[in-house]
Design a protein around this motif. Sequence first.
Motif, PDB file in Angstrom:
ATOM      1  N   ARG A  58      80.893  70.255  76.317  1.00  0.00           N
ATOM      2  CA  ARG A  58      80.928  71.222  75.227  1.00  0.00           C
ATOM      3  C   ARG A  58      79.563  71.288  74.538  1.00  0.00           C
ATOM      4  N   ARG A  59      78.551  70.776  75.243  1.00  0.00           N
ATOM      5  CA  ARG A  59      77.196  70.848  74.718  1.00  0.00           C
ATOM      6  C   ARG A  59      76.597  72.222  74.995  1.00  0.00           C
ATOM      7  N   GLU A  60      75.367  72.421  74.472  1.00  0.00           N
ATOM      8  CA  GLU A  60      74.690  73.689  74.694  1.00  0.00           C
ATOM      9  C   GLU A  60      74.475  73.898  76.203  1.00  0.00           C
ATOM     10  N   PHE A  90      74.449  71.524  79.662  1.00  0.00           N
ATOM     11  CA  PHE A  90      75.582  71.594  80.583  1.00  0.00           C
ATOM     12  C   PHE A  90      75.146  71.997  82.002  1.00  0.00           C
ATOM     13  N   TYR A  91      74.240  72.979  82.113  1.00  0.00           N
ATOM     14  CA  TYR A  91      73.906  73.539  83.417  1.00  0.00           C
ATOM     15  C   TYR A  91      73.248  72.505  84.352  1.00  0.00           C
ATOM     16  N   PRO A  92      72.317  71.670  83.888  1.00  0.00           N
ATOM     17  CA  PRO A  92      71.757  70.639  84.789  1.00  0.00           C
ATOM     18  C   PRO A  92      72.817  69.651  85.297  1.00  0.00           C
ATOM     19  N   LEU A  93      73.813  69.360  84.475  1.00  0.00           N
ATOM     20  CA  LEU A  93      74.896  68.484  84.916  1.00  0.00           C
ATOM     21  C   LEU A  93      75.686  69.141  86.043  1.00  0.00           C
ATOM     22  N   PHE A  94      75.963  70.427  85.882  1.00  0.00           N
ATOM     23  CA  PHE A  94      76.661  71.193  86.924  1.00  0.00           C
ATOM     24  C   PHE A  94      75.854  71.181  88.227  1.00  0.00           C
ATOM     25  N   LEU A  95      74.542  71.447  88.128  1.00  0.00           N
ATOM     26  CA  LEU A  95      73.701  71.508  89.330  1.00  0.00           C
ATOM     27  C   LEU A  95      73.557  70.134  89.987  1.00  0.00           C
ATOM     28  N   GLU A  96      73.533  69.080  89.190  1.00  0.00           N
ATOM     29  CA  GLU A  96      73.420  67.732  89.747  1.00  0.00           C
ATOM     30  C   GLU A  96      74.559  67.450  90.721  1.00  0.00           C
ATOM     31  N   LEU A 108      76.332  83.830  85.263  1.00  0.00           N
ATOM     32  CA  LEU A 108      76.753  84.481  84.017  1.00  0.00           C
ATOM     33  C   LEU A 108      78.063  83.886  83.497  1.00  0.00           C
ATOM     34  N   LEU A 109      78.969  83.597  84.405  1.00  0.00           N
ATOM     35  CA  LEU A 109      80.250  83.020  84.008  1.00  0.00           C
ATOM     36  C   LEU A 109      80.037  81.647  83.358  1.00  0.00           C
ATOM     37  N   LEU A 110      79.150  80.849  83.960  1.00  0.00           N
ATOM     38  CA  LEU A 110      78.868  79.527  83.401  1.00  0.00           C
ATOM     39  C   LEU A 110      78.208  79.645  82.039  1.00  0.00           C
ATOM     40  N   VAL A 111      77.283  80.627  81.884  1.00  0.00           N
ATOM     41  CA  VAL A 111      76.640  80.839  80.579  1.00  0.00           C
ATOM     42  C   VAL A 111      77.686  81.172  79.529  1.00  0.00           C
ATOM     43  N   ILE A 112      78.589  82.083  79.858  1.00  0.00           N
ATOM     44  CA  ILE A 112      79.615  82.509  78.895  1.00  0.00           C
ATOM     45  C   ILE A 112      80.547  81.346  78.557  1.00  0.00           C
ATOM     46  N   LYS A 113      81.038  80.652  79.600  1.00  0.00           N
ATOM     47  CA  LYS A 113      81.984  79.552  79.358  1.00  0.00           C
ATOM     48  C   LYS A 113      81.322  78.410  78.591  1.00  0.00           C
ATOM     49  N   GLY A 114      80.089  78.047  79.017  1.00  0.00           N
ATOM     50  CA  GLY A 114      79.410  76.949  78.337  1.00  0.00           C
ATOM     51  C   GLY A 114      79.087  77.267  76.898  1.00  0.00           C
ATOM     52  N   SER A 115      78.580  78.472  76.645  1.00  0.00           N
ATOM     53  CA  SER A 115      78.221  78.860  75.282  1.00  0.00           C
ATOM     54  C   SER A 115      79.455  78.987  74.399  1.00  0.00           C
ATOM     55  N   THR A 116      80.531  79.547  74.955  1.00  0.00           N
ATOM     56  CA  THR A 116      81.753  79.732  74.167  1.00  0.00           C
ATOM     57  C   THR A 116      82.341  78.399  73.728  1.00  0.00           C
ATOM     58  N   SER A 117      82.441  77.451  74.661  1.00  0.00           N
ATOM     59  CA  SER A 117      83.020  76.151  74.309  1.00  0.00           C
ATOM     60  C   SER A 117      82.141  75.415  73.305  1.00  0.00           C
ATOM     61  N   ASN A 118      80.817  75.550  73.444  1.00  0.00           N
ATOM     62  CA  ASN A 118      79.917  74.890  72.492  1.00  0.00           C
ATOM     63  C   ASN A 118      80.059  75.498  71.098  1.00  0.00           C
ATOM     64  N   LEU A 119      80.141  76.837  71.028  1.00  0.00           N
ATOM     65  CA  LEU A 119      80.293  77.495  69.730  1.00  0.00           C
ATOM     66  C   LEU A 119      81.613  77.111  69.067  1.00  0.00           C
ATOM     67  N   GLU A 120      82.673  77.014  69.868  1.00  0.00           N
ATOM     68  CA  GLU A 120      83.975  76.619  69.312  1.00  0.00           C
ATOM     69  C   GLU A 120      83.891  75.219  68.703  1.00  0.00           C
ATOM     70  N   SER A 121      83.283  74.292  69.437  1.00  0.00           N
ATOM     71  CA  SER A 121      83.153  72.925  68.933  1.00  0.00           C
ATOM     72  C   SER A 121      82.251  72.868  67.706  1.00  0.00           C
ATOM     73  N   ALA A 122      81.161  73.651  67.729  1.00  0.00           N
ATOM     74  CA  ALA A 122      80.253  73.654  66.582  1.00  0.00           C
ATOM     75  C   ALA A 122      80.955  74.178  65.333  1.00  0.00           C
TER      76      ALA A 122
END
Length: 547
Positions: A89-91, A95-101, A130-144
């Motif tokens: 739920r981070r920015e 999140f994206y480098p973890l996914f790519l790893e 784009l889907l990952l950007v939307i999902k990652g950003s949305t979950s981070n904003l919700e938590s913030a």
Amino acid sequence: MPTAYPYIRFSDKSQEKGNSLHRQRDLARAVAERRGLTLGKEFLDLGVSAYRGKNADQGALNSFREEVREGRITGDSWLLLEDFDRMSRREFRWFYPLFLELIDAGITICTTADDRVYNEGNADDLEVTLLLVIKGSTSNLESAKKSKRLIARWTTWRETGHRTAVCPAWVYFMDGEYHRNERRVPIVQMIFDLAESGIGAHGIAKILNGNPATPPFEHMNGKPGKKWHPTTIANILTGRHVLGWYQPCRVVDGRQEPVGDPVQRYPAIISEAQWHRVQARRKTNPRGNRGETMSNLFTGLLRCGRCGGVMKVKTSYATKKRPGKDHRYFVCTSAMMNSGCEANTHYPIEQVEKAILDHTPEYRLHELFSDPGTAQQLKALDDQITDLKRKFEDTERRKANAIDRAESLPQGDPLIIEYETRARTYSADLRASHEALKALEIQKVALATRIDERADSEGKARELRAKIAEAEGKELLKLRASLSQALRTFIDELWFRGEMFTVVLHGAGKVHHFQVVNGKGRAAGRTVEYAGATYWNNDEMRRVVLG
């Protein structure tokens, strides 16, 4: 058939009682069955937040990453998770480098909520990115947002003095107020009385556990406590809740940090004077478990005259071949462990104690403690405390002025930020002054207590010896703890070498010598004789004792 590893996470342990665990587990099983995968072990982060990445850095998800890196999980494996907000739920940049790893390691990721697959074949597709950007950003904003709401709520509660049912075990919350629990308050007061008499946390725990009238407090969930633990005792003795104080805190990176100044909230059940006396006493108490009767009155004071190391208690138990009672001796720890010291003399504890206590008149304590410097130390502490209190009051006034000026300015005025910054600086200064004041007050109480105790150390030791002769059980432990504290008011060290041992008194470099007679055989056949006193400075004393 590839192996699929379910990853299950939720942020709050209380969610374990709900449906989250079963839902995530059922979704993983359904996807594995539908896609013909073999389910491997589960990776569980139950009650672990993903907002700051704790699960990926320290939790089960980190364990999964390590097993992938080490090859214990092969590159054709699958990771099953309900959605990407379970992973992070981070920015997005975190999140994206973890996914790519994981993708670069050959892992196939499947989100079980929508049965969507991500792997090396589609990870670079624009749609996926784009889907990952939307999902990652949305979950981070919700938590913030959630985090900001919680911070705002707790800030409001703190400023308005909002009260909850979460409180120390010896008070309870009813009708918006905190009340004393009259069944538990006497137990806490007993803990402080025992600590003031010189008994440590281990000894207090033993006394409470052996008394049916002092059961351990129930847990917050209503379950009965199993037993008193020394850590619980230590927390009660060192916390300021017993004085009625509450320190607002917030959790930062998994650790509580104070926010603002302490506030008076609970009914005080211990006097400020006794609390300070106990803190001073705990600083001088010997550490560790001291047994049922506190076999060693001199813990922390004993030194080997040959190697300079610590002496310890050794027990020689009675056997069929050697009947009678058990005997205890002071021996060099290094010699016992064959660590380079050859001091093999065993000093019988019972005779050593008796000799030291029998000869207290020779110590001439009234001369030893007639030190005018003590009064000067007390005066200096009083002066420091007065100056610090004056500084504290001045800083409080400056903080109030800064807040008033900030509130009087029109909204948007740039000076508001300056005054708010000043107010925060003053708050930090107040906290530092408060801690310094507390430390000085503990020093003052410790010095005053030592003066009071030294005033008639000889008489107190004599009185305690008489009581010990008739005591048993827990009362014996309490009395011997008090005797140990009385002895520490005038004994600095005990040095053992050959058949001699030396008692070093506080101040003036005065030392008293004792000799063990009939040094071989069981302790019962040995005696200790007083061999006189001399005046040495510290360097000379150590040179003579250590050879």
